[in-house]
Design an enzyme around this catalytic site. Sequence first.
Site, mmCIF file in Angstrom:
data_model
loop_
_atom_site.group_PDB
_atom_site.id
_atom_site.type_symbol
_atom_site.label_atom_id
_atom_site.label_comp_id
_atom_site.label_asym_id
_atom_site.label_seq_id
_atom_site.Cartn_x
_atom_site.Cartn_y
_atom_site.Cartn_z
ATOM 1 N N THR A 18 0.841 0.168 18.324
ATOM 2 C CA THR A 18 1.576 1.178 17.558
ATOM 3 C C THR A 18 2.432 0.521 16.482
ATOM 4 O O THR A 18 3.310 1.147 15.916
ATOM 5 C CB THR A 18 2.478 2.003 18.490
ATOM 6 N N SER A 258 13.558 -4.332 15.885
ATOM 7 C CA SER A 258 12.903 -3.049 15.711
ATOM 8 C C SER A 258 11.611 -3.239 14.938
ATOM 9 O O SER A 258 11.507 -4.115 14.092
ATOM 10 C CB SER A 258 13.827 -2.105 14.957
ATOM 11 N N LYS A 259 10.645 -2.399 15.260
ATOM 12 C CA LYS A 259 9.375 -2.503 14.552
ATOM 13 C C LYS A 259 9.539 -2.131 13.084
ATOM 14 O O LYS A 259 8.766 -2.529 12.240
ATOM 15 C CB LYS A 259 8.346 -1.565 15.189
ATOM 16 N N ARG A 260 10.564 -1.353 12.817
ATOM 17 C CA ARG A 260 10.777 -0.929 11.450
ATOM 18 C C ARG A 260 11.421 -2.015 10.601
ATOM 19 O O ARG A 260 11.300 -2.041 9.412
ATOM 20 C CB ARG A 260 11.625 0.345 11.417
ATOM 21 N N LEU A 261 12.141 -2.903 11.288
ATOM 22 C CA LEU A 261 12.808 -3.991 10.583
ATOM 23 C C LEU A 261 11.797 -5.112 10.398
ATOM 24 O O LEU A 261 11.626 -5.942 11.258
ATOM 25 C CB LEU A 261 14.001 -4.479 11.411
#
Length: 502
Positions: A18, A258-261
């Site tokens: 993911t 975080s995956k977003r970072l």
Amino acid sequence: MQKQDREPIRTRFAPSPTGRLHLGNARTALFNALLARHAGGEFLLRIEDTDRERSRREYVAALLEDLRWLGLAWDHGPSGAEPDPDWFQSRREAHYAPLYARLLATGAAYWCFCTEARLARLRQRQRAAGRPPRYDGACARLDAADAERRRAAGEPAVLRFRVPAGRRVRFEDLVRGPQEVDTDTLGDFVVRRADGTPAFLFANAVDDALMGITHVLRGEDHLSNTPRQLLLLAAVGLEAPRYGHLPLLVDAAGRPLSKRLGSLSLDALRARGYLPAALCNHLARLGHAYAEDPGPADLEALARGFDPARIGRAPARHDPARLDAWQKAVLERLDPGAVRAWLAGHPEGRRAVERVPRARWPDFVAAVRGNLRFPEDAVRWAENLFAEAIAYDAYALDALRAAGCDFLDAAAEALSALPPGAGFRDWTGRVAERTGRRGRWLFQPLRAALTGIQVSGASPGYWRQGPELGRLWSLWERGELDRRLEAARAACRHLDAMRERT
RNA sequence: GCUCCCUUCGUCUAGUGGCCUAGGACACCGGCCUCUCACGCCGGCGACAGGGGUUCGAGUCCCCUAGGGAGCGCCA
């Protein structure tokens, strides 16, 4: 009923596709790989793609690529991103179906028809009342036959595990030691979703057991899942692996990864030029300490001293300076061919590889490697040392002017008087003799004359740092040395002429 | 809110009641190595979150406080 020692160790990494791999995931993968290698066991890879919404094929491909790049080869697992019935949970329904049936038949699980809306309201109410948000067991006492009829009629339902009341679950955590949990603090949890896909708690635990996994090192966030999974496995009659829970990895600011970072994603780090070995060395010491630190080591050596008992319990912070230090240390020990391969893998570095004549490569690496950290660092020296056009930057011109044209003339004369085979010291010794200059007054202008050349992308004065002049000197043919000195003298004479005019 | 976990130099950590006036590594600062940067070597700065106990003796055991984190999902 947990696995005991004395059998071949088998570990796994079980990512969900993911998002991209980041430092945190990579460490989990690394630790499991090291544990397996340490014991001469096997390391498996399994793809947990049960979340239909968020799982993406391209993430699987990226995952495999990142792991391979890191050097974490798996002994068993997917060979590509195409889902297969062995290693992709979305294709393992056949393994799960009989277990659902068994759970139902023994009453260890039941159909739950509660809607998501009701569950949300329930949680909200519980929270408001200051109680833990847990399933209230509304469907737990439904008549089994009734439930089957509703199912048959097409009413959507999840399969929910019936957590036995008033019991204590005990287990030995590989890193945290003995743990004990009261089952009354656990709510009945979902085993199979309404859409028929297995829930994480179920598929994860069941697959570990089915695949013969003996040891699982995973994030601390799974610690409280463990008693549920133990209960579940016992209910289906499967043997559980031993679990060890890793402290969280936080970024330099102390915040959870975080995956977003994106800056700490593996592909970003790779693009920046970090070497896999630097990352592995860095990660192997985040939350884990070697009894005898092997220094910059390969995976085999990292595995040799790896010990789950030496994993810490407090969150570990990623310090970029530490990673950079490993990068330097690893680079320092790379042979010229490996340095070349590293650089060739990066757009910037490729410019260096192309600029340096093949025959000169080993000498070039020997001279410059102490000053490298990232690929772009090699480009400037490659372009400087093997420059076609020679133009001096402002700082170099200052140094030439300060030294005076006479000095440069003397340097050129000393060079031409040098017998073949004479070295850098012979030359500078003669120049010192003729001009009476020593130390920085001798070397600084020579450095300016030979290396003070403008290079694209380098800041003015860049040449004033870098490898020892003597090492660079031996990289040049005599003709090139002449050419550089001549260019410096011409620049100096030009400066003199300019000065007279004003 | 409830349950659980964590807390040693700036960072990663060693430390499992006396070997600790707390050790190492990275970072930082200074010195040496015939220029600079790096490497290397030498040296320096620098921590047991706070408070109570237990003990002849506590960083190490217990309790409390503070701070941080995780879980409590038809996410993994």
